[in-house]
Write a protein that holds these residues in place. Structure first.
Motif, PDB file in Angstrom:
ATOM      1  N   GLU A 218       0.808  -1.212   0.000  1.00 49.41           N
ATOM      2  CA  GLU A 218       0.000   0.000   0.000  1.00 49.41           C
ATOM      3  C   GLU A 218       0.845   1.267   0.000  1.00 49.41           C
TER       4      GLU A 218
ATOM      5  N   PHE B 270       0.979  -0.076  -4.761  1.00 49.70           N
ATOM      6  CA  PHE B 270      -0.354   0.301  -5.241  1.00 49.70           C
ATOM      7  C   PHE B 270      -0.466   1.773  -5.645  1.00 49.70           C
ATOM      8  N   PRO B 271       0.163   2.719  -4.921  1.00 48.37           N
ATOM      9  CA  PRO B 271       0.048   4.116  -5.362  1.00 48.37           C
ATOM     10  C   PRO B 271       0.585   4.336  -6.774  1.00 48.37           C
ATOM     11  N   TYR B 272       1.634   3.622  -7.147  1.00 50.26           N
ATOM     12  CA  TYR B 272       2.256   3.833  -8.454  1.00 50.26           C
ATOM     13  C   TYR B 272       1.516   3.068  -9.549  1.00 50.26           C
ATOM     14  N   ILE B 273       0.861   1.973  -9.173  1.00 56.82           N
ATOM     15  CA  ILE B 273      -0.071   1.330 -10.101  1.00 56.82           C
ATOM     16  C   ILE B 273      -1.234   2.280 -10.372  1.00 56.82           C
ATOM     17  N   ASN B 274      -1.721   2.935  -9.306  1.00 54.09           N
ATOM     18  CA  ASN B 274      -2.827   3.879  -9.461  1.00 54.09           C
ATOM     19  C   ASN B 274      -2.409   5.094 -10.290  1.00 54.09           C
ATOM     20  N   ILE B 275      -1.175   5.551 -10.113  1.00 56.50           N
ATOM     21  CA  ILE B 275      -0.677   6.680 -10.899  1.00 56.50           C
ATOM     22  C   ILE B 275      -0.730   6.348 -12.388  1.00 56.50           C
ATOM     23  N   CYS B 276      -0.258   5.154 -12.735  1.00 59.04           N
ATOM     24  CA  CYS B 276      -0.297   4.742 -14.137  1.00 59.04           C
ATOM     25  C   CYS B 276      -1.739   4.607 -14.630  1.00 59.04           C
ATOM     26  N   ALA B 277      -2.584   4.011 -13.799  1.00 54.57           N
ATOM     27  CA  ALA B 277      -3.973   3.784 -14.215  1.00 54.57           C
ATOM     28  C   ALA B 277      -4.717   5.101 -14.413  1.00 54.57           C
ATOM     29  N   THR B 278      -4.557   6.049 -13.470  1.00 52.11           N
ATOM     30  CA  THR B 278      -5.281   7.311 -13.578  1.00 52.11           C
ATOM     31  C   THR B 278      -4.721   8.205 -14.671  1.00 52.11           C
TER      32      THR B 278
ATOM     33  N   THR C 214      -4.255  -8.879  -3.995  1.00 49.60           N
ATOM     34  CA  THR C 214      -5.593  -8.575  -4.509  1.00 49.60           C
ATOM     35  C   THR C 214      -6.587  -9.642  -4.070  1.00 49.60           C
TER      36      THR C 214
END
Length: 258
Positions: free
Chosen positions: A64, A68-76, A95
């Motif tokens: 976390e 996950f923050p950097y996965i979210n950065i790529c996704a957003t 997951t």
């Protein structure tokens, strides 16, 4: 090769994370998750329910905070970035835990019994180093509580992976830093430019490799041509010697009958 920056403005303060940064962070995360696995595999501590529960709490905090923050950065940012194979497996395990497919014991078992599909030394392939920040797995975390910060700033995470690279053998330090450019208004177009840059760089590397191979082949061909001449001369010398021997033998036979 150019990689776009992913621009964010938390609290109106712009923060830039490039695809190169994200890729390095994921590579770094793969290294320390492997280090955690190795430490767990070598640990002689009794794996009680309390130990497993505490271990999972720390493992989830790692993901976390650093993954996950950097996965979210790529996704957003509508940007697709592949995870290293082992990190992808860890994210899949986590997951499953997040959505209730497995509980704490199930996640612990999945992580602990994971089989690495690879050849060679694990520590070399996953670039394990001596010192990791927040290395709770080396500090008897089941006895002494590890103070887990709620978040680690992006700038610090980037410095962590750079420090990790500095601990690797000198050969890794020869890799050039990649050029970066800001993301455009169209994420798909940006990704296409990244692919174009990658293909262009790959083409240049292949051209250089082929050029080097052609030079080596020309040198080898010249050497073979030179050797071919020497071999021909040797064959001629052998043939002449054989003719001389045959002539001498004939003369000796003729002398017997005279």
């Amino acid at each position: 090769m150019q990689y776009p920056s992913l621009i964010f403005q938390p609290n109106s303060v712009p923060t830039s994370v490039s695809l190169w940064d994200a890729a390095n962070i994921f590579k770094y995360a793969t290294s320390w998750f492997t280090a955690i696995w190795l430490a767990l595999d070598k640990s002689q501590v009794s794996q009680t329910s309390s130990f497993r529960r505490t271990f999972i709490r720390h493992l989830v905090w790692e993901a976390e905070t650093f993954v996950f923050p950097y996965i979210n950065i790529c996704a957003t940012s509508n940007t697709s970035l592949a995870l290293p194979e082992y990190l992808n497996g860890v994210v899949t395990m986590l997951t499953h835990w997040q959505v209730g497919i497995v509980d704490d014991n199930g996640l612990f078992r999945l992580f602990h019994t994971h089989q690495f599909n690879m050849a060679g030394d694990l520590m070399v392939c996953y670039q394990i180093v001596s010192n990791y920040a927040y290395s709770w797995w080396n500090d008897q975390f089941d006895v002494h509580l590890f103070e887990m910060p709620n978040h680690v700033p992006v700038e610090e995470v980037i410095q962590l992976y750079k420090h990790h690279m500095q601990q690797l053998p000198a050969a890794y330090l020869l890799l050039p830093e990649m050029h970066r450019h800001d993301v455009g208004p169209d994420p798909l177009l940006t990704n296409l430019w990244v692919i174009k840059d990658n293909l262009g760089d790959l083409g240049a590397q292949l051209e250089q490799c082929l050029s080097s191979k052609m030079q080596d082949a020309n040198v080898a061909l010249k050497a073979m041509t030179t050797l071919e001449g020497l071999v021909d001369d040797l064959h001629d010398a052998i043939a002449a010697s054989q003719q001389l021997l045959d002539g001498t033998g004939s003369m000796q036979e003729l002398g017997k009958y005279q």
